[in-house]
Design an enzyme around this catalytic site. Structure first.
Site, PDB file in Angstrom:
ATOM      1  N   HIS A 130     -32.435  44.509  79.785  1.00  0.00           N
ATOM      2  CA  HIS A 130     -31.434  44.829  80.322  1.00  0.00           C
ATOM      3  C   HIS A 130     -30.680  44.379  78.575  1.00  0.00           C
ATOM      4  CE1 HIS A 130     -27.427  45.747  82.247  1.00  0.00           C
ATOM      5  NE2 HIS A 130     -27.131  45.270  81.716  1.00  0.00           N
ATOM      6  N   GLU A 131     -30.735  42.789  78.719  1.00  0.00           N
ATOM      7  CA  GLU A 131     -29.771  42.633  77.499  1.00  0.00           C
ATOM      8  C   GLU A 131     -30.255  43.067  76.581  1.00  0.00           C
ATOM      9  OE1 GLU A 131     -26.512  41.521  78.135  1.00  0.00           O
ATOM     10  OE2 GLU A 131     -27.462  40.864  79.813  1.00  0.00           O
ATOM     11  N   GLU A 201     -22.933  49.626  81.540  1.00  0.00           N
ATOM     12  CA  GLU A 201     -24.232  49.384  81.994  1.00  0.00           C
ATOM     13  C   GLU A 201     -25.679  50.292  82.321  1.00  0.00           C
ATOM     14  OE1 GLU A 201     -23.980  46.198  81.988  1.00  0.00           O
ATOM     15  OE2 GLU A 201     -23.016  46.269  80.410  1.00  0.00           O
TER      16      GLU A 201
END
Length: 317
Positions: A130-131, A201
């Protein structure tokens, strides 16, 4: 389209900075605020990543000091077709992580010790993927500069409290203008900051699931992190709230409302989106630990979020 929206939001934040300067000091105050905003944007481009890492006492690690964690990030970066980022570890019991850096060539990812201790390898892979998705989407520059500007606007509101009441400062709105600057500045900065964060996000969740190959591993990780954040305070984040939007889960509270006043979409909504992604087939899988069975279907009483079987938490030591 996301980049256009982000540019408009940053322009709005700069205009807000100037407007507050005008309320405090008239035209002279507005020009000073413009100069400060331009300087902070320039400074933030080169140094905001270092500032954020320093705020949270992140320590850079390498393959010799944390071989499994570092190796996992390297494997994920290769899958994402990204240069190897710098890897940081934050000595903090709250499970969380963030990415920073002005571009993929100067990126950094950071995870807390709490994250590595609480999550399984597959779940850590989902979080770090995700990062890395934020890095690949070039979100990190916007997020770090926004954190810097949001903090500056909040400081400007405090400045209004101490110096805005001077009758000789050419303030056209008088005490009402000063009071408005004190109240509106931090709130408006938070709104812009939150809007930038929340639009990104969902995209990072999806791309992160594609990088690690297991949407439900990321879903399980989000569920565990949200529970951990609700139980464990993060003093560094509390002292630097302008950086809260950078974390995978808001480190400041257990807020669950999916609206403009939340720095992140509701965790339940993010999990639902990942579940839908998994149900439609999802991407090819990140390599499982040898001999590990498929995920079970229960976690902390929530049967909708598969979790991995009970085992020692994390392979980190």
């Amino acid at each position: 389209m996301n980049y256009i929206k982000t540019a408009m939001l940053l322009a709005g934040m700069t205009a807000l900075f100037m407007g507050i300067g005008f309320m405090i000091g008239g035209q002279a105050g507005m020009m000073i605020a413009l100069v400060i905003a331009a300087a902070m944007n320039l400074f933030g481009y080169w140094n905001s990543d270092k500032m954020v890492l320093r705020m949270h006492n992140a320590q850079e690690i390498d393959e010799s000091s944390a071989p499994e964690y570092y190796g996992l990030v390297r494997q994920l970066a290769a899958r994402a077709d990204l240069p190897m980022p710098k890897v940081y570890l934050i000595d903090n019991p709250q499970p969380n992580a963030f990415a920073t850096g002005r571009n993929p060539e100067n990126a950094a990812v950071a995870a807390t010790t709490g994250l590595l201790h609480m999550l399984s390898r597959q779940e850590v892979a989902g979080v770090m993927a995700h990062e890395l998705a934020h890095v690949k989407n070039r979100d990190t520059l916007i997020m770090t500069i926004t954190a810097t500007l949001a903090g500056a606007i909040s400081m400007l509101g405090n400045f209004a409290f101490f110096f805005g009441g001077n009758r000789d400062n050419n303030n056209p709105f008088g005490f009402i203008g000063v009071l408005a600057a004190m109240i509106v500045a931090p709130m408006a900065a938070m709104l812009v900051q939150m809007a930038i964060s929340r639009t990104r996000e969902y995209a990072a969740d999806r791309m992160g699931a594609e990088i690690c190959g297991e949407p439900m591993a990321l879903a399980s990780a989000l569920n565990k992190i949200a529970g951990g954040v609700a139980q464990v305070r993060n003093p560094d984040a509390e002292h630097n709230p302008a950086s809260a939007h950078m974390f995978i889960i808001n480190p400041l509270s257990g807020e669950k409302m999916d609206n403009l006043f939340s720095t992140h979409p509701a965790t339940e909504n993010r999990i639902a989106a990942l579940r839908e992604m998994a149900s439609t087939g999802g991407p090819g899988g990140f390599q499982r630990d040898p001999g590990r069975p498929k995920a079970s279907t229960s976690y902390a009483g929530n049967s909708s979020v598969p979790d991995h079987p009970r085992r020692p938490k994390g392979p980190w030591g």
